[in-house]
Design a protein around this motif. Structure first.
Motif, PDB file in Angstrom:
ATOM      1  N   THR A 241      29.935  45.706  38.666  1.00  0.00           N
ATOM      2  CA  THR A 241      30.316  45.713  40.975  1.00  0.00           C
ATOM      3  C   THR A 241      31.594  46.691  39.917  1.00  0.00           C
ATOM      4  N   GLU A 242      32.160  47.489  40.818  1.00  0.00           N
ATOM      5  CA  GLU A 242      33.913  47.812  40.687  1.00  0.00           C
ATOM      6  C   GLU A 242      34.584  47.351  41.392  1.00  0.00           C
ATOM      7  N   THR A 243      34.082  45.772  42.280  1.00  0.00           N
ATOM      8  CA  THR A 243      35.013  44.978  43.009  1.00  0.00           C
ATOM      9  C   THR A 243      35.283  43.834  41.582  1.00  0.00           C
ATOM     10  N   ALA A 244      34.738  43.934  40.876  1.00  0.00           N
ATOM     11  CA  ALA A 244      34.817  42.466  39.910  1.00  0.00           C
ATOM     12  C   ALA A 244      35.208  42.928  38.686  1.00  0.00           C
ATOM     13  N   VAL A 245      36.107  44.550  38.174  1.00  0.00           N
ATOM     14  CA  VAL A 245      36.738  44.452  37.059  1.00  0.00           C
ATOM     15  C   VAL A 245      37.153  46.086  37.839  1.00  0.00           C
ATOM     16  N   SER A 246      38.822  46.528  37.109  1.00  0.00           N
ATOM     17  CA  SER A 246      39.726  47.164  37.557  1.00  0.00           C
ATOM     18  C   SER A 246      40.258  48.653  36.282  1.00  0.00           C
ATOM     19  N   GLN A 247      40.396  49.406  35.935  1.00  0.00           N
ATOM     20  CA  GLN A 247      40.492  50.534  35.329  1.00  0.00           C
ATOM     21  C   GLN A 247      42.254  49.999  34.550  1.00  0.00           C
ATOM     22  N   THR A 248      41.943  49.897  33.328  1.00  0.00           N
ATOM     23  CA  THR A 248      42.845  49.434  32.897  1.00  0.00           C
ATOM     24  C   THR A 248      43.035  50.362  31.266  1.00  0.00           C
TER      25      THR A 248
END
Length: 294
Positions: A241-248
């Motif tokens: 899910t997009e809310t669980a991981v941020s682009q690093t």
């Protein structure tokens, strides 16, 4: 307009059932209906659509509740504060959640609650959706952040927002430079996914079937944080899910299409349960966090 009118409105808005709301308020259904009519007459607009088999809130009702719920929360908390300082308010909130929400959103909400109520204890259980439903029904959980329980459930579900699941890969992965990826392109791609007992995995399996794709699932982990770390350290791909991981700097988060996996998270609790003020306040914290995530 009196405070009792707003409390009656809140009970009907929460249950969308005049009979259950009246039982919760310990008044007759006719009294409740009369009080709601009084409120609607005073406001000059209907708050509920009573046509058909199910009670629904009108647009005016939705607007009123969005502004009124935080106010009632503050009133309840103020009354509770008169009985003692926030640090003296004790108790335990038992929350169930699925792995994706327990990575960022749930810890954030728990931190906000504990900053206001240091005497409260919060017990968070990270579970598959089916286990969450069982523990809510058995009374072992007060509240959950999960997904719709299905038709005919004795649980209330309040949708919070819609979210997309996205492909997550390391910077050296062959798909890392893509702006979008079709589900069909994941055929034979080596992946890490949640186990089959999770609803998210079932959703993804349905999407793979629609795209006639069969990924090579070499790892199954029942928690999102280890999945992200495994993706970071290998050339495996995952769908999270997009809310669980941020682009690093060392990860790429890529939208999926044809089809796009979409879920509707929400709050779940047993029908007819009595919610103490602190639990209501916690639910409002979750709503605000969900509004930020949406």
């Amino acid at each position: 307009m009196e405070l009792r009118h707003l409390r009656y409105f809140d009970a009907v808005a929460e249950t969308l059932n005049f009979t259950r709301a009246a039982e919760r308020l310990h008044i007759t259904q006719s009294t409740l209906s009369h009080q709601i009519r009084q409120l609607e007459d005073e406001l000059g607009t209907p708050l509920f659509d009573r046509g058909g088999k199910q009670v629904r809130m009108t647009e005016a009702g939705e607007i009123l509740r969005s502004h009124m719920t935080p106010a009632l929360e503050r009133i309840d908390l103020g009354l509770q504060a008169l009985r003692g300082p926030a640090g003296a308010i004790t108790g335990c909130i038992r929350l169930g959640t699925t792995p994706s929400f327990n990575t960022r959103m749930v810890p954030q909400c728990v931190a906000t609650l504990l900053n206001s109520y240091p005497g409260i204890q919060v017990c968070v259980e990270e579970l598959a959706a089916g286990q969450i439903l069982k523990r809510l029904r058995s009374g072992h959980l007060d509240l959950a952040v999960a997904y719709p329980p299905g038709e005919g459930s004795e649980l209330w579900f309040e949708p919070l927002y819609k979210e997309e699941l996205r492909l997550v890969v390391g910077i050296r992965h062959p798909l890392a430079r893509r702006r979008r990826v079709r589900m069909a392109e994941l055929h034979n791609v080596r992946m890490v996914l949640l186990p089959s007992q999770f609803l998210t995995r079932k959703l993804l399996d349905d999407c793979f079937a629609q795209a006639s794709a069969q990924p090579v699932v070499v790892a199954q982990l029942n928690s999102v944080a280890p999945m992200i770390e495994l993706i970071r350290q290998t050339e495996l791909a995952g769908i999270i899910t997009e809310t669980a991981v941020s682009q690093t700097a060392d990860l790429r988060v890529i939208p999926l299409e044809d089809p796009t996996p979409v879920r509707t998270p929400g709050m779940l609790w047993p029908k007819g349960a009595t919610h103490p003020p602190v639990l209501k306040h916690f639910a409002e914290i979750i709503r605000r966090a969900a509004g930020t995530a949406a």
